[in-house]
Design a protein around this motif. Structure first.
Motif, PDB file in Angstrom:
ATOM      1  N   LEU A 189      15.988 -52.958  15.598  1.00 57.42           N
ATOM      2  CA  LEU A 189      14.102 -53.073  15.903  1.00 57.42           C
ATOM      3  C   LEU A 189      14.635 -51.330  15.523  1.00 57.42           C
ATOM      4  CD1 LEU A 189      11.275 -53.696  17.693  1.00 57.42           C
ATOM      5  CD2 LEU A 189      12.788 -53.142  19.905  1.00 57.42           C
ATOM      6  N   ILE A 190      13.666 -51.428  14.629  1.00 61.10           N
ATOM      7  CA  ILE A 190      12.755 -49.986  13.980  1.00 61.10           C
ATOM      8  C   ILE A 190      11.781 -50.085  14.811  1.00 61.10           C
ATOM      9  CG2 ILE A 190      12.782 -48.810  12.547  1.00 61.10           C
ATOM     10  CD1 ILE A 190      14.210 -50.449  10.799  1.00 61.10           C
ATOM     11  N   ILE A 191      11.255 -48.895  14.957  1.00 58.04           N
ATOM     12  CA  ILE A 191      10.025 -48.725  15.615  1.00 58.04           C
ATOM     13  C   ILE A 191       9.474 -47.329  14.917  1.00 58.04           C
ATOM     14  CG2 ILE A 191      10.392 -49.112  17.761  1.00 58.04           C
ATOM     15  CD1 ILE A 191      10.423 -46.481  19.171  1.00 58.04           C
ATOM     16  N   ASN A 192       8.379 -47.100  14.960  1.00 55.18           N
ATOM     17  CA  ASN A 192       8.049 -45.746  14.339  1.00 55.18           C
ATOM     18  C   ASN A 192       7.173 -44.663  15.967  1.00 55.18           C
ATOM     19  OD1 ASN A 192       6.154 -43.906  13.178  1.00 55.18           O
ATOM     20  ND2 ASN A 192       5.861 -45.128  11.576  1.00 55.18           N
ATOM     21  N   GLU A 193       7.131 -43.763  15.887  1.00 57.65           N
ATOM     22  CA  GLU A 193       6.938 -43.756  17.483  1.00 57.65           C
ATOM     23  C   GLU A 193       6.018 -43.190  17.849  1.00 57.65           C
ATOM     24  OE1 GLU A 193       9.507 -40.436  19.177  1.00 57.65           O
ATOM     25  OE2 GLU A 193       9.987 -42.255  20.531  1.00 57.65           O
ATOM     26  N   LYS A 194       5.586 -42.142  16.154  1.00 56.78           N
ATOM     27  CA  LYS A 194       4.209 -41.248  15.223  1.00 56.78           C
ATOM     28  C   LYS A 194       3.097 -42.254  16.000  1.00 56.78           C
ATOM     29  CE  LYS A 194       6.658 -38.063  12.671  1.00 56.78           C
ATOM     30  NZ  LYS A 194       7.013 -37.756  11.551  1.00 56.78           N
ATOM     31  N   LEU A 243       4.041 -50.531  13.249  1.00 56.88           N
ATOM     32  CA  LEU A 243       4.590 -49.675  14.797  1.00 56.88           C
ATOM     33  C   LEU A 243       5.895 -50.208  14.419  1.00 56.88           C
ATOM     34  CD1 LEU A 243       4.216 -48.560  17.522  1.00 56.88           C
ATOM     35  CD2 LEU A 243       3.319 -51.564  18.096  1.00 56.88           C
ATOM     36  N   PHE A 244       6.504 -51.025  14.336  1.00 53.43           N
ATOM     37  CA  PHE A 244       8.331 -51.947  14.531  1.00 53.43           C
ATOM     38  C   PHE A 244       8.680 -53.004  13.194  1.00 53.43           C
ATOM     39  CE2 PHE A 244       5.980 -55.104  17.544  1.00 53.43           C
ATOM     40  CZ  PHE A 244       7.110 -56.380  16.556  1.00 53.43           C
ATOM     41  N   SER A 245       9.599 -53.191  13.262  1.00 51.65           N
ATOM     42  CA  SER A 245      10.246 -54.654  12.665  1.00 51.65           C
ATOM     43  C   SER A 245      11.218 -54.520  12.856  1.00 51.65           C
ATOM     44  CB  SER A 245      10.217 -54.472  11.436  1.00 51.65           C
ATOM     45  OG  SER A 245      11.292 -53.349  11.137  1.00 51.65           O
ATOM     46  N   VAL A 254      -5.276 -52.080  16.201  1.00 52.58           N
ATOM     47  CA  VAL A 254      -4.398 -52.975  16.185  1.00 52.58           C
ATOM     48  C   VAL A 254      -2.848 -53.062  15.783  1.00 52.58           C
ATOM     49  CG1 VAL A 254      -4.135 -55.203  15.092  1.00 52.58           C
ATOM     50  CG2 VAL A 254      -5.942 -54.443  16.145  1.00 52.58           C
ATOM     51  N   PRO A 255      -1.835 -52.742  15.816  1.00 51.28           N
ATOM     52  CA  PRO A 255      -0.442 -52.598  15.650  1.00 51.28           C
ATOM     53  C   PRO A 255      -0.267 -53.815  14.555  1.00 51.28           C
ATOM     54  CG  PRO A 255      -0.013 -53.130  17.733  1.00 51.28           C
ATOM     55  CD  PRO A 255      -1.668 -52.927  17.454  1.00 51.28           C
ATOM     56  N   VAL A 256       0.171 -53.089  13.375  1.00 51.65           N
ATOM     57  CA  VAL A 256       1.330 -54.456  12.526  1.00 51.65           C
ATOM     58  C   VAL A 256       2.894 -53.433  12.177  1.00 51.65           C
ATOM     59  CG1 VAL A 256       1.543 -53.833   9.636  1.00 51.65           C
ATOM     60  CG2 VAL A 256      -0.576 -52.981  10.701  1.00 51.65           C
ATOM     61  N   ILE A 257       2.793 -54.618  12.392  1.00 50.80           N
ATOM     62  CA  ILE A 257       4.570 -55.889  12.500  1.00 50.80           C
ATOM     63  C   ILE A 257       5.127 -56.290  10.620  1.00 50.80           C
ATOM     64  CG2 ILE A 257       6.055 -56.992  12.756  1.00 50.80           C
ATOM     65  CD1 ILE A 257       3.797 -58.308  15.397  1.00 50.80           C
ATOM     66  N   GLY A 258       6.175 -55.065  10.694  1.00 53.01           N
ATOM     67  CA  GLY A 258       6.464 -54.409   9.473  1.00 53.01           C
ATOM     68  C   GLY A 258       7.587 -55.508   9.590  1.00 53.01           C
ATOM     69  N   SER A 287       9.752 -54.881   7.190  1.00 56.49           N
ATOM     70  CA  SER A 287      11.156 -54.289   6.809  1.00 56.49           C
ATOM     71  C   SER A 287      10.671 -52.786   7.455  1.00 56.49           C
ATOM     72  CB  SER A 287      11.551 -53.972   5.764  1.00 56.49           C
ATOM     73  OG  SER A 287      10.946 -53.607   4.866  1.00 56.49           O
ATOM     74  N   GLU A 288      12.023 -51.877   7.433  1.00 57.06           N
ATOM     75  CA  GLU A 288      12.796 -50.952   7.555  1.00 57.06           C
ATOM     76  C   GLU A 288      11.099 -49.826   6.624  1.00 57.06           C
ATOM     77  OE1 GLU A 288      15.152 -46.811   7.771  1.00 57.06           O
ATOM     78  OE2 GLU A 288      15.703 -48.799   7.406  1.00 57.06           O
ATOM     79  N   LYS A 289      11.128 -50.521   5.579  1.00 54.41           N
ATOM     80  CA  LYS A 289      10.155 -50.007   4.438  1.00 54.41           C
ATOM     81  C   LYS A 289       8.681 -49.826   4.733  1.00 54.41           C
ATOM     82  CE  LYS A 289       7.704 -50.796   0.202  1.00 54.41           C
ATOM     83  NZ  LYS A 289       7.635 -51.541  -1.059  1.00 54.41           N
ATOM     84  N   TYR A 290       7.746 -50.439   5.748  1.00 52.47           N
ATOM     85  CA  TYR A 290       6.495 -50.291   6.390  1.00 52.47           C
ATOM     86  C   TYR A 290       6.899 -50.093   7.454  1.00 52.47           C
ATOM     87  CZ  TYR A 290       6.178 -54.340   2.586  1.00 52.47           C
ATOM     88  OH  TYR A 290       6.359 -54.607   1.507  1.00 52.47           O
ATOM     89  N   VAL A 291       7.593 -49.781   8.002  1.00 49.03           N
ATOM     90  CA  VAL A 291       8.153 -48.653   9.175  1.00 49.03           C
ATOM     91  C   VAL A 291       8.015 -47.300   8.801  1.00 49.03           C
ATOM     92  CG1 VAL A 291       8.422 -47.776  11.628  1.00 49.03           C
ATOM     93  CG2 VAL A 291       8.980 -50.800  10.496  1.00 49.03           C
ATOM     94  N   ARG A 292       8.407 -47.065   8.086  1.00 49.21           N
ATOM     95  CA  ARG A 292       7.796 -45.570   7.395  1.00 49.21           C
ATOM     96  C   ARG A 292       6.252 -45.204   7.173  1.00 49.21           C
ATOM     97  NH1 ARG A 292      13.292 -46.346   4.487  1.00 49.21           N
ATOM     98  NH2 ARG A 292      12.271 -46.922   2.757  1.00 49.21           N
ATOM     99  N   LEU A 293       5.768 -46.522   6.566  1.00 50.92           N
ATOM    100  CA  LEU A 293       4.922 -46.827   5.900  1.00 50.92           C
ATOM    101  C   LEU A 293       3.602 -46.555   6.984  1.00 50.92           C
ATOM    102  CD1 LEU A 293       4.875 -48.508   2.828  1.00 50.92           C
ATOM    103  CD2 LEU A 293       5.055 -46.017   2.731  1.00 50.92           C
ATOM    104  N   GLY A 294       3.281 -47.166   8.367  1.00 59.91           N
ATOM    105  CA  GLY A 294       2.283 -46.757   8.992  1.00 59.91           C
ATOM    106  C   GLY A 294       2.897 -48.247  10.134  1.00 59.91           C
TER     107      GLY A 294
END
Length: 102
Positions: free
Chosen positions: A76-81, A35-37, A20-24, A26-33
């Motif tokens: 939009l900021i995404i965590n591709e990993k 999916l996007f913010s 279940v993806p998490v929507i962050g 801010s950018e900080k939460y995308v870096r932490l895991g």
């Protein structure tokens, strides 16, 4: 305090295990895991707000009402990993609009 490092770690671990993806928030939460913010450049937004206020004050007819923020004041900021690990594909048209990728 609600969002402690331990709480955030548990949220991301649980979301990943449950796929279940998490929507962050801010950018900080995308870096932490997350999916996007959708991140807002607060400096640009503040400048736009000031410019629009000055424009309204100087207009002979007064202010014409609310205005939308310009597209370059947010992104939009995404965590591709994380997307890859969750077997999610990010469409090409969305990728073109992404401000930052992790």
């Amino acid at each position: 305090t609600v969002l402690t490092p331990q709480t955030i770690g548990q949220v991301f671990t649980t979301s990943f295990r449950g796929n279940v993806p998490v929507i962050g928030l801010s950018e900080k939460y995308v870096r932490l895991g997350a999916l996007f913010s959708i991140d807002i450049d607060i400096r640009k937004l503040g400048r736009e707000t000031w410019d629009q206020t000055v424009s309204c004050l100087q207009a002979a007819s007064g202010c014409s009402g609310a205005r939308k923020a310009s597209p370059d004041s947010w992104g939009l900021i995404i965590n591709e990993k994380i997307a890859e690990k969750m077997n999610l594909s990010i469409p090409a048209d969305v990728r073109r609009e992404v401000m930052k990728v992790y």
